[in-house]
Design an enzyme around this catalytic site. Structure first.
Site, PDB file in Angstrom:
ATOM      1  CG  HIS A   1       2.507   1.800  -8.781  1.00 64.10           C
ATOM      2  ND1 HIS A   1       1.998   1.780  -9.041  1.00 64.10           N
ATOM      3  CD2 HIS A   1       1.920  -0.325  -7.859  1.00 64.10           C
ATOM      4  CE1 HIS A   1       0.738   1.436  -8.806  1.00 64.10           C
ATOM      5  NE2 HIS A   1       0.797  -0.229  -8.726  1.00 64.10           N
TER       6      HIS A   1
ATOM      7  CG  ASP B   1      -9.397  -4.528   0.675  1.00 64.08           C
ATOM      8  OD1 ASP B   1      -8.444  -4.260   0.212  1.00 64.08           O
ATOM      9  OD2 ASP B   1      -8.819  -5.608   1.310  1.00 64.08           O
TER      10      ASP B   1
ATOM     11  N   GLY C   1     -12.340  -3.027  -3.233  1.00 65.64           N
ATOM     12  CA  GLY C   1     -10.327  -3.169  -2.532  1.00 65.64           C
ATOM     13  C   GLY C   1      -9.961  -1.827  -2.217  1.00 65.64           C
TER      14      GLY C   1
ATOM     15  CD  GLU D   1     -16.115 -11.757  -5.427  1.00 61.85           C
ATOM     16  OE1 GLU D   1     -15.313 -11.443  -6.456  1.00 61.85           O
ATOM     17  OE2 GLU D   1     -15.654 -11.129  -5.312  1.00 61.85           O
TER      18      GLU D   1
ATOM     19  CD  GLU E   1      -4.468   0.100  -8.653  1.00 58.22           C
ATOM     20  OE1 GLU E   1      -4.911  -0.285  -8.895  1.00 58.22           O
ATOM     21  OE2 GLU E   1      -4.194   1.004  -7.901  1.00 58.22           O
TER      22      GLU E   1
ATOM     23  CG  HIS F   1      -1.410  -1.412   0.971  1.00 62.27           C
ATOM     24  ND1 HIS F   1      -2.921  -1.387   0.385  1.00 62.27           N
ATOM     25  CD2 HIS F   1      -1.412  -2.522   1.637  1.00 62.27           C
ATOM     26  CE1 HIS F   1      -3.573  -2.992   0.629  1.00 62.27           C
ATOM     27  NE2 HIS F   1      -2.448  -2.859   1.224  1.00 62.27           N
TER      28      HIS F   1
ATOM     29  NE  ARG G   1      -3.094   3.005  -7.081  1.00 64.73           N
ATOM     30  CZ  ARG G   1      -3.431   3.730  -5.593  1.00 64.73           C
ATOM     31  NH1 ARG G   1      -2.925   4.586  -4.975  1.00 64.73           N
ATOM     32  NH2 ARG G   1      -4.160   2.652  -5.132  1.00 64.73           N
TER      33      ARG G   1
ATOM     34  CD  GLU H   1      -3.225  -7.888  -8.192  1.00 63.67           C
ATOM     35  OE1 GLU H   1      -4.032  -7.544  -7.889  1.00 63.67           O
ATOM     36  OE2 GLU H   1      -1.692  -7.214  -8.755  1.00 63.67           O
TER      37      GLU H   1
ATOM     38  CG  ASP I   1       2.228   5.367  -9.246  1.00 64.56           C
ATOM     39  OD1 ASP I   1       2.072   6.668 -10.008  1.00 64.56           O
ATOM     40  OD2 ASP I   1       2.338   4.352  -9.731  1.00 64.56           O
TER      41      ASP I   1
END
Length: 463
Positions: free
Chosen positions: A366, A136, A114, A165, A179, A81, A90, A188, A87
């Site tokens: 990154h 998350d 996330g 989910e 993100e 993180h 971003r 991923e 970054d």
């Protein structure tokens, strides 16, 4: 000359020889030289409410596997993180996107897929969101709750520790922010969670940030990298160590590398591998992506391999018309068999959609770029044609892994045939990466090289 190279699993969590993502996130992908693409024709075909009959036709979300558990545990590491937040390209792009779409967010309900440390959720709360569900599955959610409390936002930002989910939200949402991008964009498979959140909760006419993404491929030249990793062994303090060259090539190039290159390394206009519309893409579309490409080299240079990169666009639901890249005919190429020719387009004013780019000519991120190197460079002439196909597919063993199969051929005076195929799997365990790979090489003779990185046993069989 023709050949094929298959690469498996470019990680978000780390990288391979020559480059990587930094202590934790084997992360996000690459972009191209840039022509901005928009989503659909006049307006995004918006998602229907979860209560619609069509919802019953959607595929059920995948079950949580041991691989998923290891993946979530990897994101509990603070270093991942820290790298992402530091970054600035971003993080500032997301902050700017939130403020640019404040009219969509103010007084509305948002879900952050996330959420990590919760920074994007807090941006949305600062923009006036009525409520933000920060979701998350990683244990970092525990720290996210503390961050929210420390900023006096506990009444606005609700942190949910669990998979998108699985968690329950008892209302429809107006905005989804995430993100989700990985190396080569789709590594991923986190986009699947965004799709699930969209299908479960997004209101008709809702906003998704980012709304579209585009993955690019281009051939590259990178003599400095080759000299540093390979030619170095030809003369080491006056000692001939060229016997090390075969091992050096295998160690340096048998795995995909996450590195930073510049626009000067790119030999041609890039090819669009995949354009993703986050409003309409379905889970089954992520299982396998294939495309054919045809490049025309803009210079005479050694071809060292191919690079992937990506960009994502943040625009409102009304900003959804497609921009088709202008195709300038190239001498000697018919319109029926065009060469990829995508001019660069830059954002020149604040009314244009905001684009976060990982292209070689743009400020580094990154994500860097994902590179697939050839063992030996191939001399390419100006205007020479490079063509072939590329397939990106989810690993059957673990959908978060990506297999890449790249075929290439050259129009040269002498026809030489070579074929290279290799597959690599990156296993994410906490902040570490364990690698298991297979390499199959076909040239004048057939051969098989099997490499098990876990036990460092190599078997070679030639016929």
């Amino acid at each position: 000359m023709s050949g094929s190279t298959g690469v498996g699993n470019v990680p978000r969590q780390q990288q391979t020889s020559g480059g990587r993502r930094g202590g934790g996130r084997g992360r996000k992908g690459g972009r191209r030289s840039r022509e901005v693409f928009r989503a659909s024709e006049s307006q995004h075909p918006q998602k229907k409410d979860a209560s619609d009959d069509q919802q019953d036709l959607k595929s059920p979300p995948p079950a949580c596997t041991d691989f998923d558990v290891a993946y979530f545990e990897a994101y509990a590491h603070i270093g991942i993180h820290e790298e992402m937040i530091k970054d600035h390209v971003r993080t500032e792009a997301y902050r700017d996107a939130v403020m640019q779409h404040q009219s969509f967010i103010q007084g509305k309900v948002v879900v952050d897929v996330g959420c990590g440390t919760g920074i994007l959720s807090i941006f949305c709360a600062q923009a006036g969101a009525k409520r933000v569900y920060a979701v998350d599955a990683s244990a970092i959610a525990v720290q996210a709750k503390e961050v929210v409390k420390a900023n006096n936002l506990a009444e606005t930002v609700i942190v949910l520790h669990g998979r998108v989910e699985d968690v329950e939200i008892d209302e429809q949402v107006d905005v989804i922010i995430s993100e989700w991008m990985g190396y080569t964009l789709l590594y991923e498979s986190m986009l699947g969670s965004v799709i699930t959140a969209r299908d479960r909760w997004l209101k008709h006419g809702g906003l998704i940030l980012p709304c579209t993404a585009t993955l690019y491929l281009a051939p590259i030249t990178h003599p400095d990298r080759y000299n540093d990793s390979i030619d170095f062994w030809r003369n080491v303090y006056g000692i001939d160590m060229s016997a090390m060259l075969p091992v050096a090539k295998q160690c340096a190039f048998e795995e995909p590398c996450v590195e930073t290159i510049t626009g000067e390394n790119v030999l041609t206009w890039p090819h669009v591998v995949k354009h993703v519309d986050c409003y309409t893409i379905q889970l089954n579309e992520l299982e396998s992506i294939s495309t054919r490409y045809k490049f025309q080299s803009m210079m005479r240079a050694p071809l060292h391999g191919f690079a992937f990169w990506f960009d994502v666009e943040f625009s409102g639901p009304a900003n959804s018309s497609i921009i088709t890249p202008s195709q300038s005919p190239l001498i000697g190429i018919s319109d029926d068999d065009p060469v990829d020719d995508i001019p660069t387009k830059k954002r020149t004013n604040l009314n244009e959609p905001l684009v976060l780019s990982t292209a070689p000519e743009d400020p580094p991120t990154h994500w860097q770029q994902t590179l697939i190197y050839l063992y030996d460079p191939i001399e390419v002439e100006q205007d020479q044609i490079i063509e072939g196909s590329v397939t990106l597919s989810q690993s059957k063993e673990n959908r978060r892994f990506m297999n890449i199969h790249l075929q290439y051929s050259f129009q040269t005076p002498f026809f030489i045939c070579s074929c290279l195929h290799f597959q690599i799997a990156f296993y994410l365990v906490y902040s570490l990466v364990k690698i298991k790979g297979w390499l199959v090489l076909h040239q004048e003779i057939e051969g098989a090289v099997s490499v098990d990185f876990g036990s460092a046993i190599r078997e070679i069989d030639t016929a």
